[in-house]
Scaffold this motif. Structure first.
Motif, mmCIF file in Angstrom:
data_model
loop_
_atom_site.group_PDB
_atom_site.id
_atom_site.type_symbol
_atom_site.label_atom_id
_atom_site.label_comp_id
_atom_site.label_asym_id
_atom_site.label_seq_id
_atom_site.Cartn_x
_atom_site.Cartn_y
_atom_site.Cartn_z
ATOM 1 N N VAL A 57 66.556 28.016 29.341
ATOM 2 C CA VAL A 57 65.756 27.003 28.635
ATOM 3 C C VAL A 57 64.435 27.548 28.116
ATOM 4 N N TRP A 58 64.100 28.784 28.491
ATOM 5 C CA TRP A 58 62.855 29.392 28.025
ATOM 6 C C TRP A 58 63.156 30.405 26.921
ATOM 7 N N GLY A 59 62.954 29.984 25.682
ATOM 8 C CA GLY A 59 63.129 30.889 24.556
ATOM 9 C C GLY A 59 61.886 31.740 24.343
ATOM 10 N N GLU A 60 61.840 32.425 23.194
ATOM 11 C CA GLU A 60 60.733 33.338 22.911
ATOM 12 C C GLU A 60 59.387 32.616 22.893
ATOM 13 N N SER A 61 59.310 31.480 22.217
ATOM 14 C CA SER A 61 58.023 30.778 22.122
ATOM 15 C C SER A 61 57.598 30.238 23.481
ATOM 16 N N ASP A 62 58.573 29.797 24.294
ATOM 17 C CA ASP A 62 58.258 29.326 25.641
ATOM 18 C C ASP A 62 57.677 30.458 26.486
ATOM 19 N N ARG A 63 58.264 31.626 26.361
ATOM 20 C CA ARG A 63 57.791 32.775 27.149
ATOM 21 C C ARG A 63 56.417 33.229 26.680
ATOM 22 N N ASP A 64 56.158 33.122 25.397
ATOM 23 C CA ASP A 64 54.812 33.412 24.885
ATOM 24 C C ASP A 64 53.797 32.456 25.499
ATOM 25 N N ASN A 65 54.154 31.169 25.558
ATOM 26 C CA ASN A 65 53.251 30.177 26.139
ATOM 27 C C ASN A 65 53.033 30.413 27.632
ATOM 28 N N LEU A 66 54.073 30.841 28.318
ATOM 29 C CA LEU A 66 53.940 31.153 29.738
ATOM 30 C C LEU A 66 52.971 32.313 29.945
ATOM 31 N N THR A 67 53.076 33.328 29.119
ATOM 32 C CA THR A 67 52.174 34.474 29.234
ATOM 33 C C THR A 67 50.728 34.054 29.025
ATOM 34 N N LEU A 68 50.518 33.056 28.186
ATOM 35 C CA LEU A 68 49.156 32.589 27.905
ATOM 36 C C LEU A 68 48.547 31.788 29.052
ATOM 37 N N ILE A 69 49.369 31.427 30.057
ATOM 38 C CA ILE A 69 48.817 30.774 31.244
ATOM 39 C C ILE A 69 47.680 31.622 31.814
ATOM 40 N N TRP A 70 47.862 32.934 31.781
ATOM 41 C CA TRP A 70 46.890 33.848 32.386
ATOM 42 C C TRP A 70 45.562 33.889 31.625
ATOM 43 N N HIS A 71 45.499 33.251 30.448
ATOM 44 C CA HIS A 71 44.269 33.228 29.650
ATOM 45 C C HIS A 71 43.358 32.050 29.997
ATOM 46 N N ASN A 72 43.804 31.162 30.882
ATOM 47 C CA ASN A 72 42.985 29.981 31.204
ATOM 48 C C ASN A 72 43.202 29.601 32.668
ATOM 49 N N LEU A 73 42.561 30.357 33.558
ATOM 50 C CA LEU A 73 42.744 30.178 34.995
ATOM 51 C C LEU A 73 41.609 29.357 35.597
ATOM 52 N N ASP A 74 41.937 28.614 36.661
ATOM 53 C CA ASP A 74 40.938 27.815 37.360
ATOM 54 C C ASP A 74 39.839 28.709 37.928
ATOM 55 N N ALA A 75 38.602 28.242 37.873
ATOM 56 C CA ALA A 75 37.486 28.918 38.533
ATOM 57 C C ALA A 75 37.344 28.379 39.950
ATOM 58 N N TYR A 76 36.994 29.245 40.895
ATOM 59 C CA TYR A 76 36.645 28.768 42.231
ATOM 60 C C TYR A 76 35.355 27.953 42.141
ATOM 61 N N GLN A 77 35.132 27.112 43.122
ATOM 62 C CA GLN A 77 33.982 26.214 43.100
ATOM 63 C C GLN A 77 32.653 26.970 43.030
ATOM 64 N N ASP A 78 32.583 28.126 43.676
ATOM 65 C CA ASP A 78 31.325 28.885 43.720
ATOM 66 C C ASP A 78 31.145 29.836 42.543
ATOM 67 N N THR A 79 32.166 29.983 41.701
ATOM 68 C CA THR A 79 32.130 31.027 40.677
ATOM 69 C C THR A 79 30.987 30.848 39.688
ATOM 70 N N ILE A 80 30.942 29.732 39.006
ATOM 71 C CA ILE A 80 29.945 29.566 37.940
ATOM 72 C C ILE A 80 28.530 29.457 38.492
ATOM 73 N N PRO A 81 28.275 28.605 39.504
ATOM 74 C CA PRO A 81 26.901 28.571 40.028
ATOM 75 C C PRO A 81 26.461 29.896 40.642
ATOM 76 N N GLY A 82 27.371 30.560 41.346
ATOM 77 C CA GLY A 82 27.016 31.831 41.973
ATOM 78 C C GLY A 82 26.702 32.910 40.959
ATOM 79 N N LEU A 83 27.543 33.045 39.933
ATOM 80 C CA LEU A 83 27.308 34.064 38.920
ATOM 81 C C LEU A 83 26.089 33.746 38.074
ATOM 82 N N THR A 84 25.860 32.476 37.808
ATOM 83 C CA THR A 84 24.695 32.078 37.011
ATOM 84 C C THR A 84 23.403 32.471 37.718
ATOM 85 N N GLU A 85 23.344 32.248 39.028
ATOM 86 C CA GLU A 85 22.166 32.649 39.793
ATOM 87 C C GLU A 85 22.066 34.167 39.895
#
Length: 256
Positions: free
Chosen positions: A100-128
């Motif tokens: 059920v996963w054709g070429e375009s589906d697999r391209d979209n799956l690969t793009l998952i890695w381009h938008n990952l959740d940040a840990y709660q401390d990531t942005i405030p910690g790095l900003t400081e």
């Protein structure tokens, strides 16, 4: 209380960060998104979805180890993730999804890695932290992947080092050495920050300071719980619970 004796944090000019698993939470994101894109074949929150994400990540470790040791493979992480995905979908466990996963589906799956959740401390910690030292990514992700991750999550980098630019992957020593060269800094003025023991040991081998941040899905529980600073008989220079603690320690050191 974190022990910083015999480690002069005032010497550190730049902190280089591993990204996947240290700054951003690939496990939660990939587990969730593969289920959502599976057209009902993987249930969100199911063990199958977890297993798929973890097998994809395990393939990453095998791939980068091979390439960093001079073996075949691409130095572009997008190509790597797609190669691993295609190989997984030929195996008996996942072949039903391949239908059920054709070429375009697999391209979209690969793009998952381009938008990952940040840990709660990531942005405030790095900003400081950014107020006190230079903060840069040093990651096995390709440059565009790292750029998208920073943009999507608002990661406040001063710069991005992609191992793709150096033609290999961590833990190849030349990745760390190339970063130091482009920073025009001696290694002892650079700290590698990671949730992976192997990454820090490789960084230490070229003279970097090493800072371990335990994350739930990274390293084994045994490794996470055994990590100690050199002062306490361990292998790294400093162990902190999160980026906010690291920022506080560096701020206090600079004000002392």
């Amino acid at each position: 209380m974190t022990n910083t004796e015999h480690l002069d944090l005032r010497e550190i000019d730049a902190c280089l960060f591993d990204v996947f698993g240290t700054v951003l939470n690939w496990h939660s994101t990939v587990t969730r998104q593969v289920a959502r894109l599976s057209k009902g074949l993987l249930l969100e929150g199911s063990q199958d979805a977890v297993d798929f994400a973890e097998e994809w990540r395990a393939g990453y470790y095998a791939y980068v180890k091979r390439v960093s040791q001079g073996g075949e493979g691409s130095s572009n992480a997008d190509i790597m993730h797609r190669d691993i995905l295609d190989d997984m979908l030929t195996t008996p466990r996942w072949s039903h999804i391949a239908e059920v996963w054709g070429e375009s589906d697999r391209d979209n799956l690969t793009l998952i890695w381009h938008n990952l959740d940040a840990y709660q401390d990531t942005i405030p910690g790095l900003t400081e932290l950014k107020r006190h030292v230079n903060i840069l990514a040093l990651s096995n992700g390709n440059f565009r992947l790292l750029l998208d991750l920073a943009k999507n999550q608002g990661v406040p980098w001063d710069g991005i080092f992609s191992s793709e630019l150096f033609g290999s992957y961590k833990p190849d020593k030349k990745v760390y050495q190339s970063a130091a060269y482009h920073l025009s800094l001696p290694p002892h003025k650079i700290a590698m920050v990671a949730a992976h023991r192997y990454d820090l040991l490789a960084a230490a081998s070229v003279g970097f300071k090493t800072i371990y941040v335990p994350r739930p899905a990274e390293d084994s529980r045994e490794v996470r719980e055994s990590m100690r600073s050199k002062k306490d008989g361990g292998e790294v220079d400093l162990v902190v619970k999160d980026f906010e603690e690291l920022a506080r320690l560096i701020r206090e050191a600079q004000q002392s």
